[in-house]
Design a protein around this motif. Sequence first.
Motif, PDB file in Angstrom:
ATOM      1  N   PRO A   1       0.813  -1.215   0.000  1.00 44.71           N
ATOM      2  CA  PRO A   1       0.000   0.000   0.000  1.00 44.71           C
ATOM      3  C   PRO A   1       0.845   1.264   0.000  1.00 44.71           C
ATOM      4  O   PRO A   1       2.004   1.263   0.431  1.00 44.71           O
ATOM      5  CB  PRO A   1      -0.777  -0.119   1.312  1.00 44.71           C
ATOM      6  CG  PRO A   1       0.142  -0.881   2.207  1.00 44.71           C
ATOM      7  CD  PRO A   1       0.926  -1.819   1.324  1.00 44.71           C
ATOM      8  N   SER A   2       0.244   2.346  -0.471  1.00 41.55           N
ATOM      9  CA  SER A   2       0.815   3.666  -0.240  1.00 41.55           C
ATOM     10  C   SER A   2       0.622   3.985   1.239  1.00 41.55           C
ATOM     11  O   SER A   2      -0.335   3.513   1.856  1.00 41.55           O
ATOM     12  CB  SER A   2       0.089   4.687  -1.128  1.00 41.55           C
ATOM     13  OG  SER A   2       0.613   5.970  -0.961  1.00 41.55           O
TER      14      SER A   2
ATOM     15  N   ASP B   1      -0.563  -0.599  -4.563  1.00 41.53           N
ATOM     16  CA  ASP B   1      -1.292   0.650  -4.734  1.00 41.53           C
ATOM     17  C   ASP B   1      -0.966   1.231  -6.106  1.00 41.53           C
ATOM     18  O   ASP B   1       0.122   1.020  -6.646  1.00 41.53           O
ATOM     19  CB  ASP B   1      -0.870   1.629  -3.632  1.00 41.53           C
ATOM     20  CG  ASP B   1      -1.718   2.882  -3.595  1.00 41.53           C
ATOM     21  OD1 ASP B   1      -2.672   2.896  -2.813  1.00 41.53           O
ATOM     22  OD2 ASP B   1      -1.422   3.826  -4.340  1.00 41.53           O
TER      23      ASP B   1
ATOM     24  N   HIS C   1      -5.206   5.128   2.010  1.00 43.29           N
ATOM     25  CA  HIS C   1      -4.765   4.044   1.137  1.00 43.29           C
ATOM     26  C   HIS C   1      -4.505   2.776   1.942  1.00 43.29           C
ATOM     27  O   HIS C   1      -4.858   1.670   1.521  1.00 43.29           O
ATOM     28  CB  HIS C   1      -3.488   4.455   0.391  1.00 43.29           C
ATOM     29  CG  HIS C   1      -3.712   5.527  -0.622  1.00 43.29           C
ATOM     30  ND1 HIS C   1      -3.603   5.312  -1.978  1.00 43.29           N
ATOM     31  CD2 HIS C   1      -4.039   6.837  -0.489  1.00 43.29           C
ATOM     32  CE1 HIS C   1      -3.843   6.432  -2.631  1.00 43.29           C
ATOM     33  NE2 HIS C   1      -4.111   7.372  -1.737  1.00 43.29           N
TER      34      HIS C   1
ATOM     35  N   THR D   1      -7.800   2.932  -5.030  1.00 45.91           N
ATOM     36  CA  THR D   1      -8.460   3.274  -3.768  1.00 45.91           C
ATOM     37  C   THR D   1      -9.503   4.374  -3.902  1.00 45.91           C
ATOM     38  O   THR D   1      -9.949   4.930  -2.901  1.00 45.91           O
ATOM     39  CB  THR D   1      -7.412   3.708  -2.727  1.00 45.91           C
ATOM     40  OG1 THR D   1      -6.642   4.790  -3.259  1.00 45.91           O
ATOM     41  CG2 THR D   1      -6.483   2.572  -2.380  1.00 45.91           C
TER      42      THR D   1
ATOM     43  N   MET E   1      -6.610  -1.044   1.768  1.00 46.26           N
ATOM     44  CA  MET E   1      -5.892  -2.244   1.346  1.00 46.26           C
ATOM     45  C   MET E   1      -5.888  -3.293   2.448  1.00 46.26           C
ATOM     46  O   MET E   1      -5.946  -4.499   2.153  1.00 46.26           O
ATOM     47  CB  MET E   1      -4.469  -1.920   0.893  1.00 46.26           C
ATOM     48  CG  MET E   1      -3.817  -3.110   0.200  1.00 46.26           C
ATOM     49  SD  MET E   1      -2.218  -2.789  -0.573  1.00 46.26           S
ATOM     50  CE  MET E   1      -2.696  -2.104  -2.158  1.00 46.26           C
TER      51      MET E   1
ATOM     52  N   CYS F   1       2.327   2.795  -6.813  1.00 44.45           N
ATOM     53  CA  CYS F   1       3.525   1.970  -6.609  1.00 44.45           C
ATOM     54  C   CYS F   1       3.932   1.233  -7.887  1.00 44.45           C
ATOM     55  O   CYS F   1       4.536   0.156  -7.815  1.00 44.45           O
ATOM     56  CB  CYS F   1       3.276   0.970  -5.483  1.00 44.45           C
ATOM     57  SG  CYS F   1       2.850   1.719  -3.897  1.00 44.45           S
TER      58      CYS F   1
END
Length: 479
Positions: A16-17, A115, A22, A137, A26, A118
């Motif tokens: 995840p971010s 994410d 975010h 998201t 996730m 990413c």
Amino acid sequence: MCLHSFKMSESIVLYPSPGMGHLVSMMELGKLILHHYPTFSIHVLTFNPPFHTGATAPYMSRIAAEYPAISFHELSLPPNQCATFMDWFLVLKPLVREALESFSRRTPVRAFIMDFFCTSVLEDAEELCIPAYFFFTSAAAFLVLFLYFPELHKQNPGTLKDLDRDLFIPGLPPMPLSVFPDSMQDRSQKLYQWCLHHASRLPRGRGIIINSFHDLEPLGMRALAFEECAPGVPMPLTYCVGPLIAAGDSRNPSESLSWLDTQPAGTVVFLCFGSMGRLSAAQLNEIAVALERSEHRFLWVVRSPPAEGEEMGKRPPEPDLEALLPEGFLKRTAGKGLVVKTWAPQVAVLNHMAVGGFVTHCGWNSLLESVCAGVPMAAWPLYAEQHVNAWLMVGEREMGVAVGAVERGEDGVVGAEAVARLVRELMDSSRSMRVRERVAKLKERAVAALAEGGTSVTSLAELVNAWLEGPPPPPPPPR
């Protein structure tokens, strides 16, 4: 749907971010996977950014304690190598690859879910033969816009903010330029190029997982199904598995909930602007004046305003309510209103019978939480894609879950009269009755989407089947 059998040792990796919005969604995806497919194990790659992103550490500790199958692996950001948040993911790229190699030596990794910020590690997953998926998201409609962004870039060689017309995104109504994210308007800015880079890479994943459900966004879902988002670019499958929202930690007593227990049903307007939303002192004053004038019961979460020249992302101090709000305001509104500092248990508040409306910053998680609680909204977007979300929320052709959006003055401040008008429209108007009925129906459909045989559970089954169709990825060769 019949699934291929799989061994208990097989795993999923989530990346995840670091922002709270975010991270939470996730983690809810991971919990959903384990609920339906408990023999998976889940590894989560995290890192501590050099500025405040919300109370992520206590949240992760709680998840780790409650879900033994979820393990967190912190990546260390090298000091002095990250001038902006856009640099984080590039600096961490070799560490992510190293972690994927390590996991793969211990257990077959069936999927790597990252994410949508990413995408820099996409090639690493491909080289390790690990199927890579993206987790989006925000709204499905915003995904349509994001995927179409490279095409908008080609069509408009100048700066988007200089256009004098609406934007036409396939499958969506004409979009006013005023709601288009600032970061995606000026091609001379680094953030614009960063968004363009990620948008062009999303179609390269094995699939895109969306935190939404079909009945909430029929237009966005239809646009994705017709694959018109990226002309000439093959699109991966999309898997709509929402709404994914956190239940919240109800173990600790809350002043907000205790106060709501004393209020009549459906009479309280709740105002909260997200984990990162901070309004100016002038704006806080206008809200206070408006709430007192409106004579409605209210629960208001106040954070300290940003100081002039404050370093971006600095953890804000606790607000001094007596200094920030009009003199005597707290005493005059005692009993009819409650102002809390910094935080309230939002999911629990929205589900309390006393709450009748929500003034929100239009973050996607907050929108989903309000829909799942059956609470109508008024839109007060602040940054990023929140203006697009607000446009979708208010539009009766799109979601129709909000009565209207704030009207800012030339100085960017929403005046007291405009705030009071928005509150009255949310709590008293004929429009609010229509929105209330719409949200009540969507609440039922959100439950149905996540029930056995529902659209989101079926989509999740299709996703897991895709992971298990072929042989497990081979372990990486020894170095």
